[in-house]
Write a protein that holds these residues in place. Sequence first.
Motif, PDB file in Angstrom:
ATOM      1  N   VAL A 227      -6.034   5.139   4.957  1.00 29.22           N
ATOM      2  CA  VAL A 227      -5.399   3.999   4.397  1.00 29.22           C
ATOM      3  C   VAL A 227      -6.278   3.034   3.949  1.00 29.22           C
ATOM      4  O   VAL A 227      -7.344   2.698   4.568  1.00 29.22           O
ATOM      5  CB  VAL A 227      -4.268   3.331   5.180  1.00 29.22           C
ATOM      6  CG1 VAL A 227      -3.806   1.872   4.634  1.00 29.22           C
ATOM      7  CG2 VAL A 227      -3.213   4.258   5.768  1.00 29.22           C
ATOM      8  N   VAL A 228      -6.452   2.728   2.427  1.00 26.97           N
ATOM      9  CA  VAL A 228      -7.147   1.502   1.778  1.00 26.97           C
ATOM     10  C   VAL A 228      -6.245   0.387   1.401  1.00 26.97           C
ATOM     11  O   VAL A 228      -5.515   0.605   0.798  1.00 26.97           O
ATOM     12  CB  VAL A 228      -7.945   2.358   0.895  1.00 26.97           C
ATOM     13  CG1 VAL A 228      -8.763   1.160   0.280  1.00 26.97           C
ATOM     14  CG2 VAL A 228      -8.823   3.398   1.212  1.00 26.97           C
ATOM     15  N   LEU A 229      -6.794  -0.701   1.946  1.00 21.51           N
ATOM     16  CA  LEU A 229      -5.981  -1.920   1.651  1.00 21.51           C
ATOM     17  C   LEU A 229      -7.242  -2.934   0.884  1.00 21.51           C
ATOM     18  O   LEU A 229      -7.978  -3.262   1.699  1.00 21.51           O
ATOM     19  CB  LEU A 229      -5.237  -2.556   2.958  1.00 21.51           C
ATOM     20  CG  LEU A 229      -4.850  -1.748   3.635  1.00 21.51           C
ATOM     21  CD1 LEU A 229      -4.331  -2.586   5.189  1.00 21.51           C
ATOM     22  CD2 LEU A 229      -3.203  -1.631   3.022  1.00 21.51           C
ATOM     23  N   SER A 230      -7.152  -2.867  -0.452  1.00 19.19           N
ATOM     24  CA  SER A 230      -8.239  -3.599  -1.002  1.00 19.19           C
ATOM     25  C   SER A 230      -7.758  -5.059  -1.598  1.00 19.19           C
ATOM     26  O   SER A 230      -6.765  -5.234  -2.303  1.00 19.19           O
ATOM     27  CB  SER A 230      -8.623  -2.768  -2.157  1.00 19.19           C
ATOM     28  OG  SER A 230      -9.598  -3.486  -2.975  1.00 19.19           O
ATOM     29  N   LEU A 231      -8.444  -6.205  -1.127  1.00 19.06           N
ATOM     30  CA  LEU A 231      -8.456  -7.608  -1.358  1.00 19.06           C
ATOM     31  C   LEU A 231      -6.770  -7.818  -0.966  1.00 19.06           C
ATOM     32  O   LEU A 231      -6.031  -8.530  -1.589  1.00 19.06           O
ATOM     33  CB  LEU A 231      -8.297  -7.805  -3.085  1.00 19.06           C
ATOM     34  CG  LEU A 231      -9.863  -7.607  -3.752  1.00 19.06           C
ATOM     35  CD1 LEU A 231     -10.013  -7.457  -5.040  1.00 19.06           C
ATOM     36  CD2 LEU A 231     -10.802  -8.318  -3.023  1.00 19.06           C
ATOM     37  N   TRP A 232      -6.535  -7.950   0.513  1.00 22.57           N
ATOM     38  CA  TRP A 232      -5.273  -8.299   0.710  1.00 22.57           C
ATOM     39  C   TRP A 232      -5.469  -9.584   1.590  1.00 22.57           C
ATOM     40  O   TRP A 232      -6.518  -9.979   2.083  1.00 22.57           O
ATOM     41  CB  TRP A 232      -4.721  -7.164   1.633  1.00 22.57           C
ATOM     42  CG  TRP A 232      -4.136  -6.019   1.171  1.00 22.57           C
ATOM     43  CD1 TRP A 232      -4.921  -5.224   0.146  1.00 22.57           C
ATOM     44  CD2 TRP A 232      -2.931  -5.602   1.210  1.00 22.57           C
ATOM     45  NE1 TRP A 232      -3.919  -4.307  -0.233  1.00 22.57           N
ATOM     46  CE2 TRP A 232      -2.821  -4.639   0.324  1.00 22.57           C
ATOM     47  CE3 TRP A 232      -1.760  -5.770   2.192  1.00 22.57           C
ATOM     48  CZ2 TRP A 232      -1.518  -3.795   0.546  1.00 22.57           C
ATOM     49  CZ3 TRP A 232      -0.790  -5.164   2.216  1.00 22.57           C
ATOM     50  CH2 TRP A 232      -0.524  -4.049   1.381  1.00 22.57           C
ATOM     51  N   ASN A 233      -4.612 -10.457   1.662  1.00 19.77           N
ATOM     52  CA  ASN A 233      -4.530 -11.814   2.278  1.00 19.77           C
ATOM     53  C   ASN A 233      -4.124 -11.552   3.976  1.00 19.77           C
ATOM     54  O   ASN A 233      -3.246 -10.967   4.288  1.00 19.77           O
ATOM     55  CB  ASN A 233      -3.696 -12.723   1.457  1.00 19.77           C
ATOM     56  CG  ASN A 233      -4.106 -13.069   0.130  1.00 19.77           C
ATOM     57  OD1 ASN A 233      -5.222 -13.256  -0.160  1.00 19.77           O
ATOM     58  ND2 ASN A 233      -3.228 -12.921  -0.748  1.00 19.77           N
TER      59      ASN A 233
ATOM     60  N   SER B 131       0.849  -1.310   0.040  1.00 18.04           N
ATOM     61  CA  SER B 131      -0.045  -0.154  -0.043  1.00 18.04           C
ATOM     62  C   SER B 131       0.908   1.293   0.057  1.00 18.04           C
ATOM     63  O   SER B 131       1.547   1.456   0.934  1.00 18.04           O
ATOM     64  CB  SER B 131      -0.883  -0.099   1.127  1.00 18.04           C
ATOM     65  OG  SER B 131      -1.656   1.216   1.355  1.00 18.04           O
ATOM     66  N   ASN B 132       0.737   2.117  -0.887  1.00 21.62           N
ATOM     67  CA  ASN B 132       1.568   3.220  -1.182  1.00 21.62           C
ATOM     68  C   ASN B 132       1.227   4.236   0.048  1.00 21.62           C
ATOM     69  O   ASN B 132       2.104   4.887   0.378  1.00 21.62           O
ATOM     70  CB  ASN B 132       1.183   3.988  -2.343  1.00 21.62           C
ATOM     71  CG  ASN B 132       1.874   3.183  -3.576  1.00 21.62           C
ATOM     72  OD1 ASN B 132       2.824   2.619  -3.454  1.00 21.62           O
ATOM     73  ND2 ASN B 132       1.404   3.482  -4.722  1.00 21.62           N
ATOM     74  N   ALA B 133       0.084   4.349   0.435  1.00 26.07           N
ATOM     75  CA  ALA B 133      -0.500   5.232   1.473  1.00 26.07           C
ATOM     76  C   ALA B 133       0.267   4.708   2.843  1.00 26.07           C
ATOM     77  O   ALA B 133       0.859   5.607   3.558  1.00 26.07           O
ATOM     78  CB  ALA B 133      -1.807   5.127   1.682  1.00 26.07           C
ATOM     79  N   TYR B 134       0.326   3.359   3.054  1.00 21.59           N
ATOM     80  CA  TYR B 134       0.973   2.752   4.154  1.00 21.59           C
ATOM     81  C   TYR B 134       2.335   3.042   4.233  1.00 21.59           C
ATOM     82  O   TYR B 134       2.825   3.454   5.269  1.00 21.59           O
ATOM     83  CB  TYR B 134       0.620   1.376   4.318  1.00 21.59           C
ATOM     84  CG  TYR B 134       1.182   0.868   5.680  1.00 21.59           C
ATOM     85  CD1 TYR B 134       0.152   1.340   7.045  1.00 21.59           C
ATOM     86  CD2 TYR B 134       2.112   0.189   5.865  1.00 21.59           C
ATOM     87  CE1 TYR B 134       0.759   0.612   8.257  1.00 21.59           C
ATOM     88  CE2 TYR B 134       2.444  -0.242   7.102  1.00 21.59           C
ATOM     89  CZ  TYR B 134       1.899  -0.210   8.188  1.00 21.59           C
ATOM     90  OH  TYR B 134       2.406  -0.652   9.458  1.00 21.59           O
ATOM     91  N   GLU B 135       2.904   2.820   3.017  1.00 25.26           N
ATOM     92  CA  GLU B 135       4.355   3.177   2.970  1.00 25.26           C
ATOM     93  C   GLU B 135       4.768   4.689   3.272  1.00 25.26           C
ATOM     94  O   GLU B 135       6.201   4.851   3.865  1.00 25.26           O
ATOM     95  CB  GLU B 135       4.825   2.671   1.634  1.00 25.26           C
ATOM     96  CG  GLU B 135       6.266   2.689   1.352  1.00 25.26           C
ATOM     97  CD  GLU B 135       6.651   2.194  -0.183  1.00 25.26           C
ATOM     98  OE1 GLU B 135       7.642   1.723  -0.105  1.00 25.26           O
ATOM     99  OE2 GLU B 135       5.716   2.106  -0.957  1.00 25.26           O
TER     100      GLU B 135
ATOM    101  N   VAL C 259      -9.443 -13.365   2.561  1.00 28.06           N
ATOM    102  CA  VAL C 259      -9.170 -12.217   1.603  1.00 28.06           C
ATOM    103  C   VAL C 259     -10.025 -11.008   2.342  1.00 28.06           C
ATOM    104  O   VAL C 259     -11.359 -11.200   2.261  1.00 28.06           O
ATOM    105  CB  VAL C 259      -9.580 -12.574   0.153  1.00 28.06           C
ATOM    106  CG1 VAL C 259      -9.287 -11.188  -0.706  1.00 28.06           C
ATOM    107  CG2 VAL C 259      -8.523 -13.983  -0.293  1.00 28.06           C
ATOM    108  N   VAL C 260      -9.549 -10.015   2.519  1.00 26.66           N
ATOM    109  CA  VAL C 260     -10.365  -9.075   3.150  1.00 26.66           C
ATOM    110  C   VAL C 260      -9.911  -7.651   2.432  1.00 26.66           C
ATOM    111  O   VAL C 260      -8.829  -7.416   1.737  1.00 26.66           O
ATOM    112  CB  VAL C 260     -10.171  -8.822   4.623  1.00 26.66           C
ATOM    113  CG1 VAL C 260     -10.478 -10.056   5.295  1.00 26.66           C
ATOM    114  CG2 VAL C 260      -8.721  -8.618   4.886  1.00 26.66           C
ATOM    115  N   SER C 261     -10.839  -6.623   2.504  1.00 28.37           N
ATOM    116  CA  SER C 261     -10.597  -5.056   2.306  1.00 28.37           C
ATOM    117  C   SER C 261     -10.602  -4.492   3.584  1.00 28.37           C
ATOM    118  O   SER C 261     -11.764  -4.878   4.251  1.00 28.37           O
ATOM    119  CB  SER C 261     -11.241  -4.817   1.091  1.00 28.37           C
ATOM    120  OG  SER C 261     -11.295  -5.230  -0.029  1.00 28.37           O
TER     121      SER C 261
END
Length: 107
Positions: free
Chosen positions: A22-28, A4-8, A60-62
Amino acid sequence: MSFSNAYEQCLKAPSDSEGRRVVLSLWNVVSVESEGFHVAKVGPSVPVSGVGAEVRLGDVVSVEGRFTAGADGRGPHVVADRFEPHPLRPAKAGFSILGSLFALLYL
């Protein structure tokens, strides 16, 4: 880039990024702990807290939330405001592969 660019960006200047969206879309989900869980795609995992739903390893979550620098002693992490599991994601991937094979057979 999967991380995630925002988290980085938040990790580069944690104190200046407090509360940043911060948006994390379709992460494991790669690990589950008592105070939250970690999600990843390729690269470093992102710690997430604030989710009341049951989360299992491999889900798998967002997640949409706010960055916190970790003044609570947990270190930098995302506090979830919105959480969405995607239980059918693996089945959809399987249908995609079957569709591709079916198309190849009829070309």
